[in-house]
Scaffold this motif. Structure first.
Motif, PDB file in Angstrom:
ATOM      1  N   SER A 289       0.517  -1.506  -0.382  1.00 59.63           N
ATOM      2  CA  SER A 289      -0.146  -0.050   0.114  1.00 59.63           C
ATOM      3  C   SER A 289       1.334   1.058   0.034  1.00 59.63           C
ATOM      4  O   SER A 289       0.300   1.976  -0.173  1.00 59.63           O
ATOM      5  CB  SER A 289      -0.856   0.072   1.236  1.00 59.63           C
ATOM      6  OG  SER A 289      -1.357  -0.762   1.086  1.00 59.63           O
ATOM      7  N   TYR A 350      -5.869  -4.727  -5.520  1.00 61.78           N
ATOM      8  CA  TYR A 350      -6.601  -4.168  -5.316  1.00 61.78           C
ATOM      9  C   TYR A 350      -8.124  -3.662  -5.561  1.00 61.78           C
ATOM     10  O   TYR A 350      -9.123  -3.602  -5.026  1.00 61.78           O
ATOM     11  CB  TYR A 350      -5.947  -2.609  -5.481  1.00 61.78           C
ATOM     12  CG  TYR A 350      -4.698  -2.256  -3.912  1.00 61.78           C
ATOM     13  CD1 TYR A 350      -5.147  -2.692  -2.662  1.00 61.78           C
ATOM     14  CD2 TYR A 350      -3.423  -2.374  -4.061  1.00 61.78           C
ATOM     15  CE1 TYR A 350      -4.064  -2.672  -1.533  1.00 61.78           C
ATOM     16  CE2 TYR A 350      -2.532  -2.333  -3.189  1.00 61.78           C
ATOM     17  CZ  TYR A 350      -2.806  -2.913  -1.986  1.00 61.78           C
ATOM     18  OH  TYR A 350      -2.127  -2.420  -1.399  1.00 61.78           O
ATOM     19  N   SER A 354     -11.382  -4.815  -3.536  1.00 57.22           N
ATOM     20  CA  SER A 354     -11.837  -3.469  -3.196  1.00 57.22           C
ATOM     21  C   SER A 354     -13.345  -4.070  -2.976  1.00 57.22           C
ATOM     22  O   SER A 354     -13.860  -5.206  -3.397  1.00 57.22           O
ATOM     23  CB  SER A 354     -12.454  -3.121  -4.708  1.00 57.22           C
ATOM     24  OG  SER A 354     -13.110  -1.965  -3.919  1.00 57.22           O
ATOM     25  N   THR A 365     -10.479   1.687  -9.229  1.00 53.74           N
ATOM     26  CA  THR A 365      -9.321  -0.216  -9.206  1.00 53.74           C
ATOM     27  C   THR A 365     -10.063  -0.161 -10.281  1.00 53.74           C
ATOM     28  O   THR A 365      -8.519  -0.518 -10.656  1.00 53.74           O
ATOM     29  CB  THR A 365      -9.455  -0.557  -7.396  1.00 53.74           C
ATOM     30  OG1 THR A 365     -10.755  -0.864  -7.392  1.00 53.74           O
ATOM     31  CG2 THR A 365      -9.495   0.018  -6.744  1.00 53.74           C
ATOM     32  N   ALA A 407      -5.079   1.433  -2.822  1.00 54.31           N
ATOM     33  CA  ALA A 407      -5.195   1.696  -4.261  1.00 54.31           C
ATOM     34  C   ALA A 407      -4.186   2.618  -4.605  1.00 54.31           C
ATOM     35  O   ALA A 407      -3.218   2.247  -5.707  1.00 54.31           O
ATOM     36  CB  ALA A 407      -6.059   0.481  -4.875  1.00 54.31           C
TER      37      ALA A 407
END
Ligand SMILES: Cc1cc2nc3c(=O)[nH]c(=O)nc-3n(C[C@H](O)[C@H](O)[C@H](O)COP(=O)(O)O)c2cc1C
Length: 446
Positions: A289, A350, A354, A365, A407
């Motif tokens: 991240s 990601y 999500s 994303t 993301a």
């Protein structure tokens, strides 16, 4: 050799059993806390230690405990976050597998401090064998009177429950975790109310990471001040780092916060340097991240100072030239790594993870993954680079939980520091898509 708080006894044969753990001084901190201290005194030691949450956000643990609401007649809960699904981070897994009683001991001390009589360890669902290890350790501790009713004759009761996770990265976000623990789909909650006021089953709840809680035995045995004396500034104590990628010695290392990035990367005590004959190209310091940094910004800050493994030093320069310590997932890339491909790979993760509640994350994303896919596969246009930056800005800060930020940051930072590599993929599609092709342009190698 650096001081070890969590891993000092990790290689002792049989340390996963109660008897061996006890022989190494295990459960003395529980005895000290329950027999000689009040819950408030335990909280005070956590505050003095300055230990910050090791799950990624780095929020001071003692301060979080201080926020716990205490309405009359309402149960309070401690939930240990052992979901650990961030790519590049695997330290909690290592700790629970090798020395489960350290976490159990930390859970008993922390639950006592918070006045919780039922606490949970929410473990990444794929780790069924670790769940069995923890359940065995809990049964052993209970048989010895450290769990269950009237612990050590003190009148304090504690039940510890291990819960297999729901199988999604989002279930590591603390409020999604609470939803999942309640048997629902793991969707993050709107905040406020924060879990300290309304958490599990609408009761006051503290959620802490495995490593955060495991520190409590040492803190109680040695005192919060002794813990705070290790490390630098507001980065106190030690930190487990999961080291992976193009290094000589991948693994989990316990560092004193404040060791330089250069020493961590290159000394034989830790990563042992980049694999032979290759050069450092890029680093993700705190799990997938956090922003990726190029070689020239990794070991030195923009001001030319040594960069240290601390919350403050790694973030020096903000996102322009810095990154974050995050959950300590240290992923190293040498010159053979393709930044575009890696960014696309992170984006796929990601997009897949999500939860879909917030439009910017659900849609954004997917768009980022699609645009990165076409750049990586030789169909990108120059406009796509600005489009990616634009999408990342529209996700960041606009979602219920930080998965959106998580993301957006890898994409924005890859373009910030490796724009030439994206341009090369677009202007030289045939070369860029040739098997094993890597951009070797104006790269700064360490
Ligand atoms: C998408 C997402 C996934 C997360 N996964 C984890 C995790 O696996 N383990 C963890 O401790 N914290 C994780 N966190 C952070 C938690 O929300 C929370 O901040 C943490 O468990 C608090 O514990 P600490 O203060 O001891 O770090 C995640 C956050 C987000 C947004």
């Amino acid at each position: 050799m650096a001081r070890k708080i969590l891993t000092e006894h990790i290689n002792v044969p049989g340390i996963e059993t109660f008897d061996v753990y006890r022989k190494q001084g295990g459960y003395t901190a529980v005895e000290k806390a329950i027999k000689t201290m009040t819950p408030e005194e335990v909280v005070e030691e956590a505050k003095k230690s300055g230990v910050r949450g090791r799950g990624g956000a780095g929020f001071p643990m003692g301060m979080k405990w201080g926020f716990l609401a205490k309405p009359e007649g309402v149960p309070r809960y401690l939930v240990c976050n052992a979901d650990e699904s961030e790519p590049g981070t695997f330290k909690d897994h290592h700790l629970m597998k090798c020395i489960p009683h350290l976490l159990i001991e930390g859970m008993i001390i922390s639950s006592f401090a918070l006045g919780a009589n039922k606490s949970f360890i929410y473990v990444r669902g794929e780790l069924m064998y670790v769940i069995r290890i923890l359940e065995k350790a809990i049964a052993e501790a209970k048989a010895q009177g450290f769990l269950g009713k009237n612990i050590l004759g003190s009148g304090y009761d504690l039940e510890l429950v291990v819960q297999p996770g729901g199988g999604a990265y989002i279930c590591g976000e603390e409020t999604a975790l609470l939803e999942s623990l309640e048997g629902k789909r793991g969707n993050p909650r709107n905040k406020p109310p924060f879990p300290a006021v309304k958490g599990l089953y609408q009761s006051p709840t503290v959620v802490n990471n495995v490593e955060s809680i495991a520190n409590m035995s040492w803190i109680i045995n040695n005192g919060g001040d002794a813990y705070a004396a290790i490390g630098i500034g507001r980065s106190t104590g030690t930190k487990l780092i999961s080291a992976s990628g193009h290094i000589q010695k991948p693994g989990v290392y316990e560092i004193e916060l404040g060791v330089s990035v250069d020493e961590f990367l290159n000394s034989d005590e830790y990563c042992g340097g980049i694999r032979k004959g290759h050069y450092l190209k890029a680093l993700v310091a705190g799990g997938s991240s956090v922003p990726i940094l190029p070689a020239n910004l990794i070991t030195k800050t923009a001001a030319g100072e040594d960069r240290l493994m601390t919350y403050e030093s790694l973030s020096d320069g903000g996102f322009a030239t810095g990154t974050m310590l995050g959950s300590g997932g240290f992923i190293v890339f040498d010159e053979t790594a393709c930044i575009v491909r890696n960014t696309w790979n992170f984006s796929r993760f990601y997009h897949h993870e999500s939860c879909g509640q917030c439009s910017p994350c659900r849609e954004g994303t997917g768009w980022m993954e699609k645009v990165l896919h076409r750049i990586e596969h030789g169909h990108g246009s120059m406009h796509d680079i600005d489009l990616l930056v634009d999408i990342s800005k529209k996700i960041e800060g606009n979602t219920i939980c930080p998965l959106g930020d998580a993301a957006a940051w890898p994409v924005a930072s890859a373009i910030r520091h490796f724009r030439d590599e994206f341009v090369w993929h677009i202007t030289h599609p045939q070369e860029a898509t040739a098997p094993g092709a890597v951009y070797m342009g104006e790269m700064v190698l360490g």
